[in-house]
Design a protein around this motif. Structure first.
Motif, short mmCIF file in Angstrom:
data_model
loop_
_atom_site.label_atom_id
_atom_site.label_comp_id
_atom_site.label_asym_id
_atom_site.label_seq_id
_atom_site.Cartn_x
_atom_site.Cartn_y
_atom_site.Cartn_z
N ILE A 36 0.87 -1.16 0.00
CA ILE A 36 0.00 0.00 0.00
C ILE A 36 0.92 1.22 0.00
N PRO A 37 0.85 2.06 -1.03
CA PRO A 37 1.72 3.24 -1.08
C PRO A 37 1.57 4.09 0.19
N GLY A 38 2.70 4.45 0.77
CA GLY A 38 2.71 5.28 1.95
C GLY A 38 2.59 4.55 3.27
N ALA A 39 2.27 3.27 3.23
CA ALA A 39 2.15 2.51 4.48
C ALA A 39 3.53 2.23 5.05
N LEU A 40 3.63 2.28 6.36
CA LEU A 40 4.86 1.91 7.05
C LEU A 40 4.88 0.40 7.19
N VAL A 41 5.95 -0.23 6.71
CA VAL A 41 6.09 -1.68 6.82
C VAL A 41 6.87 -1.99 8.09
N VAL A 42 6.24 -2.76 8.97
CA VAL A 42 6.86 -3.17 10.22
C VAL A 42 6.50 -4.63 10.45
N GLU A 43 7.51 -5.46 10.52
CA GLU A 43 7.24 -6.88 10.81
C GLU A 43 6.49 -6.99 12.14
N ARG A 44 5.59 -7.93 12.23
CA ARG A 44 4.76 -8.06 13.44
C ARG A 44 5.60 -8.19 14.70
N ASN A 45 6.69 -8.92 14.64
CA ASN A 45 7.51 -9.14 15.84
C ASN A 45 8.26 -7.89 16.28
N GLU A 46 8.23 -6.82 15.49
CA GLU A 46 8.89 -5.56 15.85
C GLU A 46 7.89 -4.44 16.13
N LEU A 47 6.60 -4.71 15.96
CA LEU A 47 5.59 -3.67 15.97
C LEU A 47 5.62 -2.79 17.21
N GLU A 48 5.57 -3.37 18.38
CA GLU A 48 5.51 -2.58 19.61
C GLU A 48 6.77 -1.74 19.79
N TRP A 49 7.91 -2.27 19.44
CA TRP A 49 9.16 -1.52 19.57
C TRP A 49 9.22 -0.34 18.61
N ARG A 50 8.69 -0.52 17.42
CA ARG A 50 8.75 0.53 16.40
C ARG A 50 7.67 1.60 16.57
N LEU A 51 6.53 1.26 17.19
CA LEU A 51 5.43 2.20 17.30
C LEU A 51 5.29 2.85 18.67
N ASP A 52 6.00 2.38 19.66
CA ASP A 52 5.93 3.00 20.99
C ASP A 52 6.59 4.37 20.93
N PRO A 53 5.81 5.45 21.10
CA PRO A 53 6.39 6.80 21.00
C PRO A 53 7.49 7.07 22.03
N GLN A 54 7.53 6.30 23.10
CA GLN A 54 8.55 6.47 24.13
C GLN A 54 9.71 5.50 23.96
N GLY A 55 9.62 4.61 22.98
CA GLY A 55 10.61 3.56 22.83
C GLY A 55 11.91 4.02 22.20
N GLU A 76 7.93 7.84 12.38
CA GLU A 76 6.50 8.07 12.19
C GLU A 76 5.71 7.95 13.50
N ALA A 77 6.29 7.32 14.52
CA ALA A 77 5.62 7.14 15.81
C ALA A 77 5.75 8.43 16.61
N THR A 78 4.94 9.41 16.25
CA THR A 78 5.10 10.77 16.75
C THR A 78 4.46 11.05 18.10
N GLY A 79 3.56 10.20 18.54
CA GLY A 79 2.93 10.44 19.83
C GLY A 79 1.78 9.49 20.08
N HIS A 80 1.31 9.48 21.30
CA HIS A 80 0.24 8.57 21.69
C HIS A 80 -1.10 8.90 21.04
N GLY A 81 -1.27 10.13 20.56
CA GLY A 81 -2.51 10.52 19.92
C GLY A 81 -2.60 10.15 18.45
N LEU A 82 -1.55 9.58 17.91
CA LEU A 82 -1.50 9.19 16.50
C LEU A 82 -2.56 8.14 16.19
N ARG A 83 -3.29 8.33 15.11
CA ARG A 83 -4.22 7.30 14.65
C ARG A 83 -3.43 6.29 13.84
N VAL A 84 -3.46 5.06 14.30
CA VAL A 84 -2.73 3.97 13.65
C VAL A 84 -3.73 2.94 13.17
N ILE A 85 -3.60 2.54 11.90
CA ILE A 85 -4.44 1.49 11.34
C ILE A 85 -3.52 0.35 10.92
#
Length: 129
Positions: free
Chosen positions: A52-71, A77-86
């Motif tokens: 999907i053009p523009g989608a961030l590709v993150v392997e499932r086993n890395e998801l929490e590490w890559r999307l945690d704004p405090q990580g 792209e993980a700019t903050g807790h208010g980010l809408r993530v689909i």
């Protein structure tokens, strides 16, 4: 104390009660408004079916590490807790569990795509190779 045992179908039903799951068109529109689409499909599926053009590709086993704004390993792209993530998987099952995991990290607007990538593609939305 023994934990209650549930099967995966019941678990999915329970976690989806708290998710505002979106259709492919709703995901497309949300991305245009700034939502982050996150493709968690494994490489073989991405290579077979495209991206999907523009989608961030993150392997499932890395998801929490890559999307945690405090990580320490977060994606830019993980700019903050208010980010809408689909979250998008292949058919919309693993993505529900992944979205709930992100919510547990404080990403309260995390959800997933009903039907996953296959529904996106069937809806005729953009796919790149």
């Amino acid at each position: 104390m023994t934990a209650e045992r549930v099967g995966i179908d019941e678990l999915l039903e329970r976690v989806r009660e708290d998710l505002d799951r979106v259709s492919p068109r709703e995901a497309f529109d949300a991305a245009a408004e700034g939502a982050l689409l996150v493709d968690i499909r494994y490489a073989a599926l991405r290579e077979r079916d495209g991206l999907i053009p523009g989608a961030l590709v993150v392997e499932r086993n890395e998801l929490e590490w890559r999307l945690d704004p405090q990580g320490s390993h977060r994606a830019p792209e993980a700019t903050g807790h208010g980010l809408r993530v689909i979250v998008i998987c292949n058919e919309g099952y693993a993505s529900s569990l992944a979205a709930v995991s992100l919510r547990q990290l404080g990403l309260d607007r995390a959800t997933d795509l009903v039907g996953g990538f296959q529904a996106w593609k069937s809806a005729g939305l953009p796919v790149s190779r």
